[in-house]
Scaffold this motif. Structure first.
Motif, mmCIF file in Angstrom:
data_model
loop_
_atom_site.group_PDB
_atom_site.id
_atom_site.type_symbol
_atom_site.label_atom_id
_atom_site.label_comp_id
_atom_site.label_asym_id
_atom_site.label_seq_id
_atom_site.Cartn_x
_atom_site.Cartn_y
_atom_site.Cartn_z
ATOM 1 N N GLU A 150 91.958 61.189 101.680
ATOM 2 C CA GLU A 150 93.279 61.798 101.821
ATOM 3 C C GLU A 150 94.079 61.404 100.584
ATOM 4 N N VAL A 151 94.642 62.377 99.903
ATOM 5 C CA VAL A 151 95.279 62.127 98.617
ATOM 6 C C VAL A 151 96.539 62.977 98.496
ATOM 7 N N ASN A 152 97.520 62.454 97.791
ATOM 8 C CA ASN A 152 98.736 63.215 97.534
ATOM 9 C C ASN A 152 98.436 64.415 96.637
ATOM 10 N N VAL A 153 99.116 65.517 96.870
ATOM 11 C CA VAL A 153 98.984 66.674 95.987
ATOM 12 C C VAL A 153 99.548 66.305 94.613
ATOM 13 N N PRO A 154 98.767 66.432 93.546
ATOM 14 C CA PRO A 154 99.284 66.144 92.200
ATOM 15 C C PRO A 154 100.510 67.009 91.884
ATOM 16 N N GLU A 155 101.425 66.455 91.108
ATOM 17 C CA GLU A 155 102.665 67.163 90.792
ATOM 18 C C GLU A 155 102.409 68.523 90.145
ATOM 19 N N ASN A 156 101.402 68.589 89.283
ATOM 20 C CA ASN A 156 101.153 69.850 88.576
ATOM 21 C C ASN A 156 100.438 70.894 89.429
ATOM 22 N N TRP A 157 100.139 70.562 90.706
ATOM 23 C CA TRP A 157 99.566 71.538 91.624
ATOM 24 C C TRP A 157 100.622 72.212 92.494
ATOM 25 N N VAL A 158 101.823 71.640 92.559
ATOM 26 C CA VAL A 158 102.873 72.157 93.435
ATOM 27 C C VAL A 158 103.186 73.611 93.077
ATOM 28 N N SER A 159 103.282 74.449 94.112
ATOM 29 C CA SER A 159 103.561 75.888 94.014
ATOM 30 C C SER A 159 102.367 76.686 93.504
ATOM 31 N N LYS A 160 101.219 76.038 93.330
ATOM 32 C CA LYS A 160 100.001 76.744 92.970
ATOM 33 C C LYS A 160 99.117 76.890 94.209
ATOM 34 N N THR A 161 98.124 77.757 94.119
ATOM 35 C CA THR A 161 97.242 78.009 95.258
ATOM 36 C C THR A 161 95.883 77.351 95.063
ATOM 37 N N VAL A 178 95.037 70.730 104.505
ATOM 38 C CA VAL A 178 96.291 70.363 103.858
ATOM 39 C C VAL A 178 97.240 69.860 104.940
ATOM 40 N N LYS A 179 97.840 68.703 104.721
ATOM 41 C CA LYS A 179 98.801 68.154 105.674
ATOM 42 C C LYS A 179 100.202 68.313 105.086
ATOM 43 N N SER A 180 101.046 69.024 105.802
ATOM 44 C CA SER A 180 102.411 69.271 105.338
ATOM 45 C C SER A 180 103.391 68.933 106.450
ATOM 46 N N GLY A 181 104.296 67.991 106.178
ATOM 47 C CA GLY A 181 105.252 67.581 107.198
ATOM 48 C C GLY A 181 104.598 66.993 108.425
ATOM 49 N N GLY A 182 103.460 66.356 108.225
ATOM 50 C CA GLY A 182 102.742 65.743 109.337
ATOM 51 C C GLY A 182 101.865 66.696 110.117
ATOM 52 N N PRO A 190 91.809 80.805 99.568
ATOM 53 C CA PRO A 190 92.230 80.788 98.164
ATOM 54 C C PRO A 190 93.729 81.009 97.989
ATOM 55 N N ALA A 191 94.386 81.605 99.007
ATOM 56 C CA ALA A 191 95.826 81.880 98.907
ATOM 57 C C ALA A 191 96.701 80.733 99.416
ATOM 58 N N THR A 192 96.083 79.686 99.982
ATOM 59 C CA THR A 192 96.862 78.542 100.484
ATOM 60 C C THR A 192 97.612 77.887 99.337
ATOM 61 N N GLU A 193 98.915 77.714 99.528
ATOM 62 C CA GLU A 193 99.766 77.185 98.452
ATOM 63 C C GLU A 193 100.128 75.733 98.721
ATOM 64 N N PHE A 194 100.173 74.938 97.648
ATOM 65 C CA PHE A 194 100.522 73.526 97.760
ATOM 66 C C PHE A 194 102.032 73.345 97.595
ATOM 67 N N GLY A 197 105.059 67.020 98.425
ATOM 68 C CA GLY A 197 104.967 66.139 99.590
ATOM 69 C C GLY A 197 103.728 66.363 100.438
ATOM 70 N N ASP A 198 102.948 67.427 100.136
ATOM 71 C CA ASP A 198 101.708 67.670 100.877
ATOM 72 C C ASP A 198 100.667 66.602 100.551
ATOM 73 N N THR A 199 99.757 66.383 101.499
ATOM 74 C CA THR A 199 98.562 65.582 101.224
ATOM 75 C C THR A 199 97.342 66.431 101.534
ATOM 76 N N LEU A 200 96.230 66.090 100.901
ATOM 77 C CA LEU A 200 95.003 66.859 101.038
ATOM 78 C C LEU A 200 93.892 66.004 101.615
ATOM 79 N N LEU A 201 93.032 66.620 102.414
ATOM 80 C CA LEU A 201 91.762 66.015 102.799
ATOM 81 C C LEU A 201 90.690 66.729 101.996
#
Length: 215
Positions: A150-161, A178-182, A190-194, A197-201
């Motif tokens: 489980e890892v934080n979404v990198p800053e440069n991934w925010v708003s990307k899919t 993707v975990k968002s807001g718990g 492929p269309a899932t957007e980061f 504050g999201d975390t990823l599995l």
């Protein structure tokens, strides 16, 4: 719900009993010490005080009626080995036994254990990776090479899919959820957007995971 025979109620065994209780399973706890049985009673369906290396005692338990037998004896490997072998001889469907070293695991597997767990070894590995990595929040080792982190979404991934990042192609890594807001979203496309504050599995070779997330 499964019926589980839990043999050995030390610290590790008690933790397992508590978790199994939370999961709603039926648990029969066995230990030779009355004080340990008293401590675990709030979390188990039933319990008995007895010697798990004694064939006459084990015969009274009807081990073939349980879906799973877990042997968590930690400080007496001879007793653990004898118990594991005896359970299998008496018809246990599936036996999971605790080991502290590789040589113990080999003997347990040769003498009736279907699976072996290494609580100390697994926790040591988790601790080393979790607390020496800046971004990893949790870690599950699947085999010698592959892990889920489980890892934080990198800053440069925010708003990307997912499709734009395409880490499967670049690093041979799979995003499982993707975990968002718990809230966990396992329906990844492929269309899932980061979002910030999201975390990823994510699943992959640990070397590739570290390279991708710069941990």
């Amino acid at each position: 719900m499964k019926s589980i025979l839990l043999v050995g109620i030390g610290r590790f065994g008690k933790h397992i009993a508590v978790k199994l209780n939370e999961l709603g399973h039926e648990i029969m706890a066995i230990d030779h010490r009355e004080d340990r049985i008293d401590e675990v009673m709030p979390y188990v369906t039933s319990a008995q005080i007895g010697d798990s290396t004694n064939p006459d005692f084990v015969d009274t338990l009807g081990v073939d009626n349980y879906d799973l037998c877990i042997v968590t004896i930690g400080n007496d490997f001879q007793s653990s080995l004898e118990t594991t072998s005896l359970l299998k001889e008496m018809g246990a469907k599936f036996v999971v036994s605790r080991a502290e070293r590789d040589v113990q695991a080999k003997f347990l597997l040769r003498n009736g254990a279907d699976e072996v767990v290494y609580p100390e070894k697994q926790l040591a590995s988790w601790t080393a990776i979790r607390y020496t990595s800046d971004h990893i929040l949790d870690y599950i080792q699947l085999d010698n090479e592959h892990s889920i982190i489980e890892v934080n979404v990198p800053e440069n991934w925010v708003s990307k899919t997912v499709g734009q990042i395409d880490i499967r192609k670049k690093y041979n890594i799979n995003i499982l959820a993707v975990k968002s807001g718990g809230v966990l979203n396992a329906s990844i496309s492929p269309a899932t957007e980061f979002n910030e504050g999201d975390t990823l599995l994510v699943l992959g070779n640990l070397r590739n995971l570290k390279k991708c997330f710069h941990t």
